[in-house]
Design an enzyme around this catalytic site. Structure first.
Site, PDB file in Angstrom:
ATOM      1  CG  LEU A 227       8.314  -3.609  -3.650  1.00 47.97           C
ATOM      2  CD1 LEU A 227       9.046  -4.674  -2.594  1.00 47.97           C
ATOM      3  CD2 LEU A 227       7.758  -4.466  -4.744  1.00 47.97           C
ATOM      4  CG  ASP A 228      12.092  -2.225  -3.838  1.00 46.42           C
ATOM      5  OD1 ASP A 228      12.629  -2.684  -2.899  1.00 46.42           O
ATOM      6  OD2 ASP A 228      11.987  -3.028  -4.755  1.00 46.42           O
ATOM      7  CD  GLU A 229       8.965   3.774  -4.771  1.00 46.71           C
ATOM      8  OE1 GLU A 229       9.524   4.846  -4.477  1.00 46.71           O
ATOM      9  OE2 GLU A 229       9.031   3.259  -5.851  1.00 46.71           O
TER      10      GLU A 229
END
Length: 284
Positions: A227-229
């Site tokens: 997530l969001d990486e």
């Protein structure tokens, strides 16, 4: 017929002779190189290159691919050849916040973004009128925890049916499953409402305000199961002060998010972004 414009991107282990091998083949076809960018990542030993060129009208795409086959095999290159005459198609996923959607549509309308929106897909009906006013098919796909898998299959089916080259999460407030993220890896761009993913979850700007931050920003990145990486494409920041309210930060953040996402989409559509492990090589 008229001369055709192409973009060739390639990556491989760095060795002498890569540029010469490719450009020699293009020169033999009487192709004219309009732009050339290259990068050697010393940490990984990989070489990245983007070539924009014009081929004579008598030279077909098949002829170009045949000519490039020898250097591709010789250097074990990973390549992509894009015909710039074909307008790229995007599918936009959005929830209730419409600022990034509106900015994308505006940049397409004025010609800064050379793309066609194949579909607007949402789990809410808030943006339906925006899509319909722009003449874009709108698809309402509500989602719950129990129906997430089925809803994502519908999204994937729409992406495939519309022939979308890119999926843009324009403040789509649903986390894509590992399954969908993996199946569309490198084809989905998200806008994260932070310069770095420090403030996750609801109301990130309010969290930032409570912490007294001095810089806010946004990050556009490819979507991965983490997530969001995902690999970062584009970022922007703005200074804020103690005198600004949380609502002021939200307003400033909306502007930044809209600009950053549009720039990331443009870079991707122009084949200026190349994946390099967890990072990207971006030829501006």
């Amino acid at each position: 017929m008229s001369p055709a414009n192409y973009v060739l991107t390639l990556s491989c282990v760095d060795r002498p002779g890569i540029v010469a091998a490719v450009t020699t083949e293009l020169a033999a076809l009487n192709a004219n190189i309009a732009e050339s960018n290259q990068f050697w990542d010393k940490e990984t030993g990989r070489f990245f290159m983007r070539l924009a060129f014009t081929a004579p009208e008598s030279v077909s795409r098949d002829a170009i691919e045949r000519a490039l086959k020898s250097p591709i095999e010789r250097f074990s290159m990973k390549t992509a050849l894009t015909d710039e005459s074909r307008k790229r198609r995007i599918a936009i996923l959005v929830s209730k916040f419409d600022h990034t959607l509106l900015h994308l549509l505006y940049q397409i309308r004025v010609g800064w973004l050379d793309a066609e929106v194949a579909a607007v897909i949402s789990n809410h009906s808030d943006t339906q009128k925006i899509a319909e006013d722009a003449g874009i098919p709108f698809h309402l796909l509500p989602v719950t925890k129990d129906t997430k898998a089925q809803q994502e299959e519908q999204i994937l089916a729409l992406v495939q049916k519309t022939g979308a080259d890119l999926v843009v999460l324009a403040r789509y407030m649903q986390v894509l499953s590992d399954n969908l993220s993996t199946r569309l890896f490198g084809q989905v761009i998200n806008i994260h409402h932070s310069f770095l993913p420090s403030f996750k979850g609801a109301k990130p700007y309010h969290q930032a305000h409570e912490r007294g931050v001095k810089i806010i920003g946004a990050t556009a990145h490819y979507v991965t199961p983490d997530l969001d990486e995902g690999p970062i494409i584009e970022q922007e920041t703005a200074r804020v002060t103690h005198a600004m309210s949380a609502e002021d930060l939200v307003a400033a953040g909306r502007d930044i998010e809209s600009r950053v996402l549009a720039r990331a989409v443009k870079l991707h559509l122009e084949s200026r972004v190349m994946l390099n492990g967890k990072k990207t090589v971006v030829f501006g």
